[in-house]
Design a protein around this motif. Sequence first.
Motif, PDB file in Angstrom:
ATOM      1  N   ILE A 890       0.846  -1.184   0.000  1.00  0.00           N
ATOM      2  CA  ILE A 890       0.000   0.000   0.000  1.00  0.00           C
ATOM      3  C   ILE A 890       0.881   1.233   0.000  1.00  0.00           C
ATOM      4  N   GLU A 891       0.320   2.348  -0.400  1.00  0.00           N
ATOM      5  CA  GLU A 891       1.038   3.620  -0.442  1.00  0.00           C
ATOM      6  C   GLU A 891       0.028   4.741  -0.201  1.00  0.00           C
ATOM      7  N   ALA A 892       0.561   5.923   0.130  1.00  0.00           N
ATOM      8  CA  ALA A 892      -0.283   7.091   0.365  1.00  0.00           C
ATOM      9  C   ALA A 892      -0.450   7.885  -0.914  1.00  0.00           C
ATOM     10  N   GLU A 893      -1.635   8.477  -1.050  1.00  0.00           N
ATOM     11  CA  GLU A 893      -1.897   9.256  -2.253  1.00  0.00           C
ATOM     12  C   GLU A 893      -1.032  10.508  -2.301  1.00  0.00           C
ATOM     13  N   LYS A 894      -0.751  11.137  -1.150  1.00  0.00           N
ATOM     14  CA  LYS A 894       0.132  12.299  -1.061  1.00  0.00           C
ATOM     15  C   LYS A 894       1.319  11.921  -0.195  1.00  0.00           C
ATOM     16  N   ALA A 895       2.503  12.181  -0.734  1.00  0.00           N
ATOM     17  CA  ALA A 895       3.706  11.838   0.018  1.00  0.00           C
ATOM     18  C   ALA A 895       3.912  12.770   1.193  1.00  0.00           C
ATOM     19  N   VAL A 896       3.494  14.052   1.090  1.00  0.00           N
ATOM     20  CA  VAL A 896       3.658  15.030   2.164  1.00  0.00           C
ATOM     21  C   VAL A 896       2.294  15.689   2.383  1.00  0.00           C
ATOM     22  N   LEU A 897       1.844  15.725   3.639  1.00  0.00           N
ATOM     23  CA  LEU A 897       0.567  16.327   4.019  1.00  0.00           C
ATOM     24  C   LEU A 897       0.833  17.407   5.057  1.00  0.00           C
ATOM     25  N   ASP A 898       0.489  18.667   4.707  1.00  0.00           N
ATOM     26  CA  ASP A 898       0.703  19.812   5.595  1.00  0.00           C
ATOM     27  C   ASP A 898      -0.618  20.140   6.287  1.00  0.00           C
ATOM     28  N   PRO A 909      -8.541  16.598  13.548  1.00  0.00           N
ATOM     29  CA  PRO A 909      -8.591  15.395  12.707  1.00  0.00           C
ATOM     30  C   PRO A 909      -7.997  15.665  11.323  1.00  0.00           C
ATOM     31  N   ILE A 910      -7.321  14.683  10.806  1.00  0.00           N
ATOM     32  CA  ILE A 910      -6.785  14.739   9.446  1.00  0.00           C
ATOM     33  C   ILE A 910      -7.100  13.415   8.767  1.00  0.00           C
ATOM     34  N   GLN A 911      -6.984  13.398   7.444  1.00  0.00           N
ATOM     35  CA  GLN A 911      -7.268  12.207   6.655  1.00  0.00           C
ATOM     36  C   GLN A 911      -6.113  11.973   5.682  1.00  0.00           C
ATOM     37  N   VAL A 912      -5.665  10.740   5.662  1.00  0.00           N
ATOM     38  CA  VAL A 912      -4.614  10.310   4.740  1.00  0.00           C
ATOM     39  C   VAL A 912      -5.212   9.229   3.851  1.00  0.00           C
ATOM     40  N   THR A 913      -5.125   9.428   2.549  1.00  0.00           N
ATOM     41  CA  THR A 913      -5.686   8.473   1.590  1.00  0.00           C
ATOM     42  C   THR A 913      -4.664   7.388   1.297  1.00  0.00           C
ATOM     43  N   LEU A 914      -5.026   6.132   1.604  1.00  0.00           N
ATOM     44  CA  LEU A 914      -4.176   4.983   1.329  1.00  0.00           C
ATOM     45  C   LEU A 914      -4.688   4.271   0.087  1.00  0.00           C
ATOM     46  N   VAL A 915      -3.762   3.854  -0.768  1.00  0.00           N
ATOM     47  CA  VAL A 915      -4.092   3.216  -2.037  1.00  0.00           C
ATOM     48  C   VAL A 915      -3.471   1.836  -2.075  1.00  0.00           C
ATOM     49  N   ASN A 916      -4.291   0.860  -2.465  1.00  0.00           N
ATOM     50  CA  ASN A 916      -3.819  -0.520  -2.638  1.00  0.00           C
ATOM     51  C   ASN A 916      -3.888  -0.862  -4.125  1.00  0.00           C
ATOM     52  N   ASN A 917      -2.731  -0.957  -4.739  1.00  0.00           N
ATOM     53  CA  ASN A 917      -2.643  -1.302  -6.156  1.00  0.00           C
ATOM     54  C   ASN A 917      -2.366  -2.776  -6.395  1.00  0.00           C
ATOM     55  N   SER A 918      -2.364  -3.580  -5.348  1.00  0.00           N
ATOM     56  CA  SER A 918      -2.082  -5.011  -5.486  1.00  0.00           C
ATOM     57  C   SER A 918      -3.356  -5.753  -5.870  1.00  0.00           C
ATOM     58  N   PRO A 919      -3.257  -6.985  -6.369  1.00  0.00           N
ATOM     59  CA  PRO A 919      -4.444  -7.710  -6.830  1.00  0.00           C
ATOM     60  C   PRO A 919      -5.274  -8.337  -5.735  1.00  0.00           C
ATOM     61  N   CYS A 920      -4.898  -8.179  -4.494  1.00  0.00           N
ATOM     62  CA  CYS A 920      -5.659  -8.784  -3.403  1.00  0.00           C
ATOM     63  C   CYS A 920      -5.725  -7.816  -2.242  1.00  0.00           C
ATOM     64  N   SER A 921      -6.592  -8.102  -1.326  1.00  0.00           N
ATOM     65  CA  SER A 921      -6.738  -7.264  -0.142  1.00  0.00           C
ATOM     66  C   SER A 921      -5.500  -7.357   0.734  1.00  0.00           C
ATOM     67  N   VAL A 922      -5.230  -6.262   1.489  1.00  0.00           N
ATOM     68  CA  VAL A 922      -4.024  -6.170   2.306  1.00  0.00           C
ATOM     69  C   VAL A 922      -4.424  -5.781   3.718  1.00  0.00           C
ATOM     70  N   SER A 923      -3.932  -6.530   4.686  1.00  0.00           N
ATOM     71  CA  SER A 923      -4.088  -6.186   6.102  1.00  0.00           C
ATOM     72  C   SER A 923      -2.784  -5.588   6.595  1.00  0.00           C
ATOM     73  N   PHE A 924      -2.867  -4.492   7.304  1.00  0.00           N
ATOM     74  CA  PHE A 924      -1.661  -3.729   7.630  1.00  0.00           C
ATOM     75  C   PHE A 924      -1.720  -3.249   9.070  1.00  0.00           C
ATOM     76  N   CYS A 925      -0.527  -2.826   9.543  1.00  0.00           N
ATOM     77  CA  CYS A 925      -0.364  -2.196  10.858  1.00  0.00           C
ATOM     78  C   CYS A 925       0.492  -0.964  10.666  1.00  0.00           C
ATOM     79  N   LEU A 926       0.043   0.177  11.190  1.00  0.00           N
ATOM     80  CA  LEU A 926       0.701   1.463  10.983  1.00  0.00           C
ATOM     81  C   LEU A 926       1.499   1.851  12.215  1.00  0.00           C
TER      82      LEU A 926
END
Length: 1749
Positions: A890-898, A909-926
């Motif tokens: 996965i990766e973020a839509e914006k590399a830097v968020l001000d 509150p803020i929002q960071v858009t995460l994008v999954n370009n892989s062919p299957c679902s991804v479970s992650f820990c931040l």
Amino acid sequence: MLAETLAPDPLASGAKWKPSGKNIKNPRIHQKQRSGKYQRQASSQKSCLLGLELKPELVWEDWDLGGEFTETLVLKNIHSKLQKLHVRPPLSKFFTLIPQIIVLSPGTSFSMPIIFRPLQRCEYEDSIEFQSKNGSFQVCLRATIPCHALEVPDSVLLPLCAVQNSSHSTFLLKNVSKLQTSFQWECAAPFQLSPEQGLLKPGQECHITVLFQPQEALVYQKQANCKFGEEGDKAESCCTVLLQGIAKYPYLQLRNSGTKDEKEQCGKELHFGSVAVGHSLQKHFYIFNPSPVTASFSLSQMSSGAPLLESEFSCDVPRGKVEPGGSLRATVTYTPAVVDSVSVEYLSLKCSGALSETLIKLTGHCVGPKVSLSSSVVDFDCVEEGGAVVQTVELVNSSPVEAHYQWDLDCSGNSVFSIQPASGTVSPHSHTTLKAVYRPTQPIAHHRRVACLILYRDPIFLDLIGTCRSELQQPAILKPEHLFLYKLRWYRTQDLPDTPSDMQEDHNQSHKRPDTAGVVCRNPMEEYYQSCLGCMDPFSSSCSLSSLHVSVMPSELLFNHKMYSILSTSSTSSQPVSITNHTREKLSLVWTAAQDCPFTVSPPLCELAPLKSTSFRVTYDPKQLNTLHGAQLECFAFYRDNQDLEDRVLFPPWCVTVRVIGHSFQPGKEHFIPSCSLTPSRVVFPPLSVLSHQTVLLQNCGDLPLTFCLDHSLNPTLAESMFVVPSCGLIQPGSHQILMLRTTPTEDSPKQGFSLHLRLNAAKHTKELTVVSVVEQMCMSLEGDNSLYFQPTAVGSRTQRSHHIRNLSHLPLRFQWSIPEPEQELISVEPDAGELHPNESSVQIWSFCPLVEEMYTLKPTLTFWPIQTPGCNKSHLTLNVVGMGASGSIEAEKAVLDVGETLVGSYRPIQVTLVNNSPCSVSFCLSVQQILLDEELTYDPETLRLDCDRGTIASHATMLLRSTVRPHRRTQYLWTISYQMLNASGFLSSPPQTMCEVRAKGVLPTLQVIDVWGGGSVSSLSKVHLWKLFSLDRLNEHLLSNPSPAELTYRTPTRHSLSSSPSIFTKVLLDFNFSAAPLNSEPSTFVLMFHNPGSIYVDWAFLFPEDQQIELEYWAETGEFSSTELHRMKVQDNHLFSISPRSGTLLPGQQRAVHFTYSHDFTGTDRFPVVFKLSHGREILLNFQGATVERDRPYLHFASKRHVFTSVTIRNCSPPRQMYELNNGGEVPVRYEVDMAVLSQLQVDNFNHPLLYCLNPEGVVLPGKTAMLEWIFSPLEAKVYHMDILIHVQDGDSTLVRFEGCGLNSPSLGSTTPFGCSDTKAYEPCAQRLPFPGQVLFLSEDSVCLGNIPVCSRSSRILFLTNVSHTDTVHYTWEQQNNQQVVQIRPDRGSLCPGERALCVLTFTSTDYPTDYQLDIICQVIQEAALTRYHDALQRWEEEKARQLDEFTITDKDLAQSPEVLIDKEPVAAPVRKGPPLRKYKTLPPICANANCEAVGTICIKLTKAERRAQRETAKAWRCPEAPKPALLHLWVTAQSHMLMEYPPHFPKQSNRCPRSVKAQQPDLQYSSTSLLEGLPPTTHGPDRDITMHVLTSLLSGILDDPAFTQSLITLASKPITYQLQKTSPSSLPSSLPPPPCPTPSNPTHQHQVLLSGTVGQKEQHNTVDSEGTAGCWGNRCPTQNTPHTEHAPADISEDVLLNTLQNLMIEAVRGELVLTAHPRTVILPPFSTRSRRTSKAMAEEEKVDLRN
């Protein structure tokens, strides 16, 4: 591809006829070519060619070989001209005619015969050509062989059609031959023709219908073949038609009734809410067709699989069609029938050909009545025999449903108790008052527990108790306590005592063990059945039967009713009744006898031995024939020994009833025809094998009485399973009877139900009631044929899918999912348990987490059982779950968020858009890493917090990561967010990988005070004084600074201390001094205007000690309070200090007024600590101080005991005069005196130089006023001086004040501030933008700073007064008495209408001595409405006073009621004892030993009778109304004047402000020049200047005191003077120049003019200039009148005119008459003509003549 254009007419025939020049030489070929094609028939209609009317062709049909056949061609000239035609004969020899030239006149005809001679049997074709000068045309000649021919169109285009629907069109099939022709159609799907075959006679037509039924959304083109020929033979001919059609998928949307947007759909659920039983509720929705094709739909209820109940939902649109773009309204009606049930139905919207099906969930809750009694017991107490008592009780309906009720009590006289009305209805959310009557007939105690039957509800019970006494018999009085003890024993113990002695023992035990006295309520329905059936109830338990004391058999009797029944029936006039005693004591039985009752019981009373039975005889003896009778006979059974009980517990009697009905109709006499109704007519019991109850309402709708009885003759087996109570009875006209039904459903009961028959009026009339009582099996369905499939899931990830389960039975079920333990790591479900209403579906969310890459097949189990019977057998269903495991990033839509600025300590509150370009679902820990950019790397915990640090993103999808930023300090933050993959166990399976960076900046809230206002006791103080009292400069300085870490211990107001003196986390301490005021005076009110200058909002709060203290229980508080704590509690309990509002929020740029109030209720000085807290910001400790003075005590209040003088330069010959403020905070005048000994010693210590001199060392300060101490500080050296001066107060305390002053060297030239200011920061002037609360008038500026000015100069400023009220008119007045010589404001008074604005001109004239001016100008404001009320009250008071002076009344009655006495002021009684004087109003002390004591401060003095009498008389007096107190506005005026000789050198840029005419420097009235100059160093000009000054001053004073001279000045001023311009020579001296410094005797006239302009002229400078412009101009007039043309207009007058002009312009601008910002307009004047010149010259000459005259 066929384009969607306008299709050709499907009914159109072939192509139009065209002339053919083809030479037919081979007829077979022509015939062959024509074979299979449709034939053209000769037109019977004529055509018009070149103006000729003729047939287009001639056809020979019936001909044979060897013959001649003639046809005639008729030509008609329809043209208006002569026609000449040349005829070309046919080319072939088969057609012959005579060639000729044809001439046709207009309107004439010509017949041309044509002969046909055939040689072969074939078709012939030729033509004849006609030629004219206009052109040529041909006529076809044709001979045909009779053959089969059909006429069809080339193609047929069908309308647009929906998939799986149909559309149709028709075309015409015509037999154009002379033969009978049969046809047969052949066509492929999706087209179908009808009729497919047939037989056409010659010339016959047939309509063929084309049916288009597409199954897919495509464009269809098919050929339809038609074979035709001779009937029975093989058809060789064939014709074709092209069929075309387009199919599209239909689509339907659901919309709410108020939706207008076509794209907006309604929800998939219609919730009807709570609906009353028996009522209906309708809701609507719309079916909209957005597709281009007509959609056919069906709206049906989804099969529930439970046929027991009819659906409670109905829809008025079962099916229909919706045109493209159209909509159809559907109405759903909900009619519930089962109380407290939730109905769920699903409407299935099926559209033929649509890709999906829409389900609409219908839910509704059926509510029934909720009825209660205001009292459960009605006690009639003791009644004498033959008497009656009436009590009331309320029947309350707290539900929105109308309630039907009926008391199970005979109110016609057969009972000692009666309730009216006995039956009826109670409206929703209302109550009905019932009358209960007690009419005893026997001297015994009566008790009856009466049931109130409620439709759709369990009955409620009312206990009626009463005791009847006679002269001979005095039974014990039955009380509610006895009834309570009896019920307590009834419900608590299983082994019931049967004797009163046992009851007494049980009563004693209940007193010894009160904790065991628990009451367990019985089922009301079972209790009612037991009271009605008694021992005959087969469903009663053994415990219930054993608890019976008395029973009766039978409980119902029927007279003159002949039917099969379990009841005792007979046609005789009497029947036996048996009563059984189940107790171990002897009972007395008493029947209640009613007068005029056809039913009697004998014997009416008897005694019954223990465990024995006795019989009674019930006799039916009607007094009236042919009528119906019914009654409820009651019998009371009680212990015989109860009448002798005294100390023992009284045992209440029992009551048994027998319901009887009968009729007196003679044989052969027709009975009454009943008119009744049953509600509901169909009763459905819960499909469970448990004992159930239902209620039915039998309503008598007729005008005659009605009797009913249950008839079991048609179904005898029902008598054992179904019980109806009451099974017989009498219903009066318009009344009703509520029937109770009880049964246990069985499996063998008919599913369609059975009928109960009620025999009406003892005749053949019956009423049927359908009862459904069958046990139903549980049924649950799983979606997808019990299978669930998951999409491929990445190893370690989690996939979720929804799955539906549905309850197909009519039982509410509870379900539970069971997953095998090995499979619990792979799958899970939410919810795993729950409840489902009948026919309801539930969505289950299944989660699948594969461990390896393989295929999984899992089988969880669903267990379900009924909610009512959890202990019954449970059912199971198995679900097949299939899933496959697969691997991702996965990766973020914006590399830097001000993020930007964020409040320190707050959450953003803020929002960071995460994008999954892989062919299957991804479970992650931040994870988050933090860096501080502005500071060194330090620990700062949890600054960026993620809302979820774990999650799953679907394949090729995005996800919003919501986070919260909370900076802890004012700095720049940088966070790095990284992620790691998770495996199936939730552990990390990959190294951290960076996704993005987040930046933010922490900021702090700021706040400042921009304005202050005083009210109450401090309303007379200036804003500068208020500013100093509250130390607002230091407060603003601390509010704008950064908080310390200790102040952020609690970022928001928090209770954190257990002590009454909470801990303080700040070192900042400021004093808020509320000044001083007399006892019981108005509170001192300070209003601060807070302003938020920052970019973020500010939450602020003032915290009292109680706001920070944790509340403890009383027992937890220990220890003794200190004196400080006691004083603080006194201040807090009496609310001496108050703040309003205590807290609030200010947005950026917003302002808010806060009120601070100190009440003067107790004498002395009060201190109170208050914490001013900014959330996430500064925390400041405020020390509130206030003083309250005794009324007779002189008191001076010092805002500060340290004063700093304005710095003065050394070697200053005229040091400025400076002020020090003294405020009288008491109620009596204060005489003060400055200790001059200290000043004398100070002079001695400084070489006998008056370093500090007080001009008014003694004086008096009036109550509530302020006095100014005038000082002259003259330093000798350039240093700081500290002087401690003692100020004495007569009969008061002395105060030591430290004065500080600084000596400076000579200031630099041109400096804007050559003279230093005081060390204390001055009050900064500001324009008031917003009015304070309650302020209706405010100034445009509340302070005017004139700066450095020369002495004897004049300055002006413009101020605006604005009335901000929209309704009130205000009056204002400027107080100028104290400062009238220096400051004048014009106009000094006026009124302002609502919203009006006024302009005021402030004129400041400095005196002749340098002074540091600090003036407080007060403007009094009062509202016109208050003045009007005051004048009205005053007028009434004066009228009443005049009336009392003229009238008096002599009377001896009502001496105590004396009229009100009018008094002007409050009377002051002579002091008869020590203590404070009487006051009308006084504050009650918090603690006082006696009510006849007056508390003043802390002293309690007892009042005498005379004083109390004086108080009462004073209270009755009508005092003169007091004028309303005006509101005060303060204008602070500051200036610093300098001597004329010092001003130009030090202020060269402001030298134009020097006065042109300077008046002589007169000594001040408060001090003489001798005293002022005494001890000062001599001036540099020497004594000549002083001598000259005194001489001229005396001379001028003498001239001005001369009356004749004054009169001459007035006369001279009244004469008109015209000022004209003159040419000035270089030698002439302008009159506006200042005089020479030293006047000489040679120029006395010029000196006189200067003095006049400086004295008298200044006194008249504020007067209005008259129309001639002469006022104030006489002072500059030349004494010689020889040359008037050399006179000049004085400079003062010019300045006044210019100043007035500018002021008038400002007034017009304020009123809106002049726009100052308007764009200037250029006016083009007309050309200057000769005539205009002559006219102007003439006018000028006339003016000159007038001037001379």
